[in-house]
Design a protein around this motif. Structure first.
Motif, mmCIF file in Angstrom:
data_model
loop_
_atom_site.group_PDB
_atom_site.id
_atom_site.type_symbol
_atom_site.label_atom_id
_atom_site.label_comp_id
_atom_site.label_asym_id
_atom_site.label_seq_id
_atom_site.Cartn_x
_atom_site.Cartn_y
_atom_site.Cartn_z
ATOM 1 N N UNK A 211 36.223 51.240 49.130
ATOM 2 C CA UNK A 211 35.913 50.588 47.855
ATOM 3 C C UNK A 211 35.894 51.617 46.722
ATOM 4 N N UNK A 212 35.200 52.721 46.919
ATOM 5 C CA UNK A 212 35.128 53.717 45.847
ATOM 6 C C UNK A 212 36.441 54.490 45.703
ATOM 7 N N UNK A 213 37.165 54.694 46.812
ATOM 8 C CA UNK A 213 38.499 55.273 46.698
ATOM 9 C C UNK A 213 39.415 54.378 45.875
ATOM 10 N N UNK A 214 39.327 53.063 46.107
ATOM 11 C CA UNK A 214 40.112 52.128 45.325
ATOM 12 C C UNK A 214 39.720 52.129 43.863
ATOM 13 N N UNK A 215 38.419 52.226 43.578
ATOM 14 C CA UNK A 215 37.964 52.264 42.189
ATOM 15 C C UNK A 215 38.463 53.512 41.472
ATOM 16 N N UNK A 216 38.548 54.639 42.180
ATOM 17 C CA UNK A 216 39.101 55.854 41.573
ATOM 18 C C UNK A 216 40.536 55.608 41.132
ATOM 19 N N UNK A 217 41.319 54.950 41.981
ATOM 20 C CA UNK A 217 42.703 54.633 41.611
ATOM 21 C C UNK A 217 42.751 53.777 40.353
ATOM 22 N N UNK A 218 41.911 52.761 40.298
ATOM 23 C CA UNK A 218 41.924 51.856 39.151
ATOM 24 C C UNK A 218 41.492 52.573 37.877
ATOM 25 N N UNK A 219 40.455 53.388 37.968
ATOM 26 C CA UNK A 219 39.939 54.069 36.782
ATOM 27 C C UNK A 219 40.955 55.082 36.250
ATOM 28 N N UNK A 220 41.407 55.987 37.104
ATOM 29 C CA UNK A 220 42.318 57.034 36.638
ATOM 30 C C UNK A 220 43.716 56.489 36.350
ATOM 31 N N UNK A 221 44.181 55.556 37.200
ATOM 32 C CA UNK A 221 45.506 54.993 36.977
ATOM 33 C C UNK A 221 45.603 54.281 35.646
ATOM 34 N N UNK A 222 44.613 53.461 35.315
ATOM 35 C CA UNK A 222 44.652 52.701 34.068
ATOM 36 C C UNK A 222 44.343 53.569 32.855
ATOM 37 N N UNK A 223 43.408 54.499 32.976
ATOM 38 C CA UNK A 223 43.011 55.302 31.815
ATOM 39 C C UNK A 223 44.099 56.301 31.422
ATOM 40 N N UNK A 224 44.693 56.963 32.427
ATOM 41 C CA UNK A 224 45.711 57.979 32.127
ATOM 42 C C UNK A 224 47.140 57.442 32.245
ATOM 43 N N UNK A 225 47.293 56.225 32.773
ATOM 44 C CA UNK A 225 48.617 55.645 32.997
ATOM 45 C C UNK A 225 49.481 56.605 33.811
ATOM 46 N N UNK A 226 48.850 57.166 34.835
ATOM 47 C CA UNK A 226 49.513 58.063 35.782
ATOM 48 C C UNK A 226 49.204 57.585 37.198
ATOM 49 N N UNK B 52 43.012 48.846 48.542
ATOM 50 C CA UNK B 52 41.990 49.686 49.166
ATOM 51 C C UNK B 52 40.607 49.042 49.042
ATOM 52 N N UNK B 53 40.302 48.565 47.840
ATOM 53 C CA UNK B 53 38.989 47.948 47.634
ATOM 54 C C UNK B 53 38.830 46.714 48.514
ATOM 55 N N UNK B 54 39.882 45.911 48.623
ATOM 56 C CA UNK B 54 39.823 44.727 49.482
ATOM 57 C C UNK B 54 39.650 45.119 50.945
ATOM 58 N N UNK B 55 40.320 46.204 51.356
ATOM 59 C CA UNK B 55 40.169 46.687 52.720
ATOM 60 C C UNK B 55 38.709 47.031 52.998
ATOM 61 N N UNK B 56 38.052 47.671 52.017
ATOM 62 C CA UNK B 56 36.652 48.021 52.200
ATOM 63 C C UNK B 56 35.745 46.815 52.234
ATOM 64 N N UNK B 57 35.998 45.851 51.347
ATOM 65 C CA UNK B 57 35.162 44.648 51.299
ATOM 66 C C UNK B 57 35.295 43.831 52.577
ATOM 67 N N UNK B 58 36.519 43.760 53.103
ATOM 68 C CA UNK B 58 36.765 43.012 54.344
ATOM 69 C C UNK B 58 36.988 43.989 55.502
#
Length: 430
Positions: free
Chosen positions: A87-102, A334-340
């Motif tokens: 879940x937190x690994x997935x959130x890192x992707x969402x935060x950095x991916x969207x903020x830096x568009x990388x 990733x986040x869905x994998x963690x939730x389920x």
């Protein structure tokens, strides 16, 4: 990364990492990332994000599951551990991916997992959780110093690129080993990759590899079977206790692995694909990720080297500006994998490991080619780059520190010894 031929023999120099007085490097912003997400959606980035998620949610997850079961941890603790890191690994992707568009992709350290499961027999799990928390604090503290961007900017690019090639070459050789084990599946995946690469370039070859590989797996009966219980995971808070021996044996090596293996690999991969990675932001969020995952019994959440490689490669699309979509897709999965986690772990256990190895290795081709070109396409730091390549390829672990960090250190020392003039030339360039 593909580029039109220019006829020139010179190789473009990858951009330096971002250096900024602010601890958090400026980015495009979440509003821009969300606004442009729809226009960049396509088969290529979505499929690359899917492939990266399949890679990260299969074999690596089983390392933790098998190790925790051998140590006698309860199913509830194992599920909570999986919940935290995914879940937190997935959130890192969402935060950095969207903020830096990388395509800066979050996950957790596979070498760190190997280190951790090996230490489960020596310490109480609460002491391990205390070590996980301490590792996160150490990484965060290092990020707060702001030193890493300066160090990353000083490291010679050819040595960094050689380290990346050496660290990721195991995925290429993994295709060969998998082919020896299950030739029908791997050859089918390779044929699918080559057909799409040659005739349908609008669709990345890795999609063909996945489709052809799945068909071959079904035809040969390679898929396993399992009973699946579709229930949500029930994560639980795990109270840490602190033991000096656990901190020395687990926390410090784990922090070094996060910085010296995963984040360093991801930084080098992004540089090879001509991005300017926000090194300090990557360090800070890896520290925060380590602290948050420890609350649920997880060992860390940080930037993922191999998965960043998949999401940033040409398989994620010809348009570099849109490859962050692959990271967003991966983060959601990733986040869905963690939730389920309960059902997800059961499902991934039926996938043939050789199919996963083949698809992951084929997805790395572009990154490996770019890294080797960046390492040996010029004339400077060549001996140091070769030293970094072979050290990283050795996959050696010394003092619980894995090969990528030793590769960087060894490459720099060799170049200082025999190519010291190249450092001066590097400093003299405008």
């Amino acid at each position: 990364m593909t580029s039109p031929a220019t006829g020139s023999t010179s190789q473009p120099t990858p951009p330096e990492v971002r250096t900024n007085r602010s601890l958090i490097e400026p980015g495009s912003g979440f509003r821009s990332g969300l606004r442009d997400l729809r226009q960049h959606l396509g088969v290529a980035p979505v499929s690359a994000g899917l492939v990266a998620a399949i890679f990260g949610c299969t074999g690596p997850a089983l390392i933790i599951i098998n190790g925790a079961n051998e140590a006698g941890l309860s199913d509830e603790l194992v599920t909570s551990w999986i919940f935290g890191i995914y879940v937190f690994g997935g959130l890192i992707s969402l935060v950095l991916g969207l903020y830096y568009k990388m395509p800066i992709t979050g996950a957790w350290s596979i070498p760190g997992a190997v280190l951790v499961v090996g230490a489960l027999a020596d310490f109480e799990f609460s002491e391990m959780v205390g070590a996980f928390l301490a590792a996160g604090v150490l990484v965060l503290a290092l990020g707060l110093t702001g030193l890493l961007p300066r160090l990353a900017a000083w490291l010679p690019v050819p040595i960094v690129m050689a380290m990346i090639a050496g660290a990721l070459i195991r995925f290429g050789t993994g295709v060969v080993h998998a082919g020896v084990s299950t030739p029908v599946i791997v050859i089918s995946a390779a044929v699918g990759y080559l057909l799409l690469t040659r005739f349908i370039r609008s669709v990345p070859g890795v999609v063909g590899a996945l489709v052809f590989g799945i068909v071959a797996s079904l035809a040969t009966g390679a898929f396993g079977s399992t009973d699946v219980d579709f229930t949500l995971s029930a994560p639980q808070l795990v109270a840490p206790t602190f033991d000096l021996n656990a901190i020395l044996a687990v926390a410090i090596p784990l922090a070094v692995l996060v910085i010296g293996a995963e984040n360093a690999q991801a930084t080098g991969v992004l540089m090879a694909e001509k991005y300017r990675p926000p090194v300090n932001a990557m360090t800070l969020i890896s520290g925060v990720g380590g602290i948050l995952t420890s609350l649920f019994g997880g060992h860390n959440a940080n930037i993922a080297g191999p998965m960043t490689a998949i999401c940033s490669s040409e398989q994620a699309g010809e348009n570099r500006d849109g490859r962050y979509v692959a990271t967003v897709v991966n983060g959601i999965l990733f986040a869905l994998f963690g939730v389920f986690a309960g059902v997800a772990v059961a499902l991934v256990s039926i996938l043939p490991t050789t199919l996963i190895a083949a698809v992951a290795g084929l997805a790395m081709i572009g990154v490996l080619v770019s890294a080797l070109r960046g390492a040996f396409g010029g004339t400077r730091f060549q001996t140091g780059a070769f030293a970094a390549l072979v050290i990283a390829m050795s996959d050696v672990t010394i003092l619980n520190i894995s090969a990528p960090l030793w590769a960087l250190l060894g490459g720099v020392l060799v170049s200082l010894a025999v190519e010291s003039e190249d450092f001066k030339a590097d400093t003299d360039q405008p």
